[in-house]
Design a protein around this motif. Sequence first.
Motif, PDB file in Angstrom:
ATOM      1  N   THR A   1       0.812  -1.216   0.000  1.00  0.00           N
ATOM      2  CA  THR A   1       0.000   0.000   0.000  1.00  0.00           C
ATOM      3  C   THR A   1       0.846   1.267   0.000  1.00  0.00           C
ATOM      4  O   THR A   1       0.539   2.222  -0.706  1.00  0.00           O
ATOM      5  CB  THR A   1      -0.936   0.005   1.219  1.00  0.00           C
ATOM      6  N   PHE A   2       1.910   1.311   0.776  1.00  0.00           N
ATOM      7  CA  PHE A   2       2.624   2.573   1.011  1.00  0.00           C
ATOM      8  C   PHE A   2       4.040   2.655   0.444  1.00  0.00           C
ATOM      9  O   PHE A   2       4.547   3.747   0.261  1.00  0.00           O
ATOM     10  CB  PHE A   2       2.700   2.849   2.515  1.00  0.00           C
ATOM     11  N   LEU A   3       4.711   1.536   0.218  1.00  0.00           N
ATOM     12  CA  LEU A   3       6.114   1.571  -0.194  1.00  0.00           C
ATOM     13  C   LEU A   3       6.286   1.201  -1.662  1.00  0.00           C
ATOM     14  O   LEU A   3       5.686   0.232  -2.131  1.00  0.00           O
ATOM     15  CB  LEU A   3       6.945   0.589   0.647  1.00  0.00           C
ATOM     16  N   LEU A   4       7.108   1.937  -2.366  1.00  0.00           N
ATOM     17  CA  LEU A   4       7.483   1.570  -3.718  1.00  0.00           C
ATOM     18  C   LEU A   4       8.606   0.545  -3.635  1.00  0.00           C
ATOM     19  O   LEU A   4       9.552   0.717  -2.857  1.00  0.00           O
ATOM     20  CB  LEU A   4       7.953   2.792  -4.509  1.00  0.00           C
ATOM     21  N   LYS A   5       8.515  -0.489  -4.429  1.00  0.00           N
ATOM     22  CA  LYS A   5       9.538  -1.540  -4.406  1.00  0.00           C
ATOM     23  C   LYS A   5      10.671  -1.166  -5.352  1.00  0.00           C
ATOM     24  O   LYS A   5      10.469  -1.136  -6.568  1.00  0.00           O
ATOM     25  CB  LYS A   5       8.916  -2.870  -4.807  1.00  0.00           C
ATOM     26  N   PRO A   6      11.871  -0.884  -4.811  1.00  0.00           N
ATOM     27  CA  PRO A   6      12.999  -0.536  -5.685  1.00  0.00           C
ATOM     28  C   PRO A   6      13.469  -1.750  -6.493  1.00  0.00           C
ATOM     29  O   PRO A   6      13.318  -2.885  -6.055  1.00  0.00           O
ATOM     30  CB  PRO A   6      14.095  -0.090  -4.715  1.00  0.00           C
ATOM     31  N   GLU A   7      14.034  -1.489  -7.636  1.00  0.00           N
ATOM     32  CA  GLU A   7      14.552  -2.568  -8.470  1.00  0.00           C
ATOM     33  C   GLU A   7      15.717  -3.253  -7.752  1.00  0.00           C
ATOM     34  O   GLU A   7      16.592  -2.596  -7.176  1.00  0.00           O
ATOM     35  CB  GLU A   7      15.028  -2.009  -9.807  1.00  0.00           C
ATOM     36  N   GLY A   8      15.724  -4.566  -7.750  1.00  0.00           N
ATOM     37  CA  GLY A   8      16.790  -5.330  -7.118  1.00  0.00           C
ATOM     38  C   GLY A   8      16.532  -5.655  -5.654  1.00  0.00           C
ATOM     39  O   GLY A   8      17.264  -6.429  -5.056  1.00  0.00           O
TER      40      GLY A   8
END
Length: 158
Positions: free
Chosen positions: A79-86
């Motif tokens: 819901t709240f966090l963007l998942k960074p690549e890697g």
Amino acid sequence: MNTEQILKAATPQVAVCAIPGFKGYYADTNGGIWSMSQWRGYPWRQLAAHPDSDGYLQVRLQVGARRISKKVHALVALTFLLKPEGCDQLRHLDSDKTHNQLANLVWGTAIDNAADRDAIGHCRGAENGRRSGHKLIGRKHTPEAKQKMRKPHARRAQ
């Protein structure tokens, strides 16, 4: 005043947002999961979270005709966090599996997770390939453990 305004007035420092992919369910920044379905006349209710076999809190969600279990920290992060690549693992900064507040969650790698475990001391004995509290010393059983193992076999042989 509608239910959403009542909820925001009761907890002004907590943000509540819809969980993507789960219609009618909301997550808050304190780690709570809410349902908007009409259950026993209540327009909003916080779902009860129960620990799974690994100690992570989970809730049961109704998706169509099926009920599924989802981990609370994963729903809050979705819901709240963007998942960074890697970064493919969700980390609890204080290593407490039941502390699902947004401020305690961050995406990381397996290396980050291992570093957290080593720093907190959750995996003593990892240098020998075993978990802390294991009853093996080195790679051998203690004499007391050997004696206990022999007794049942001796009785069966008779």
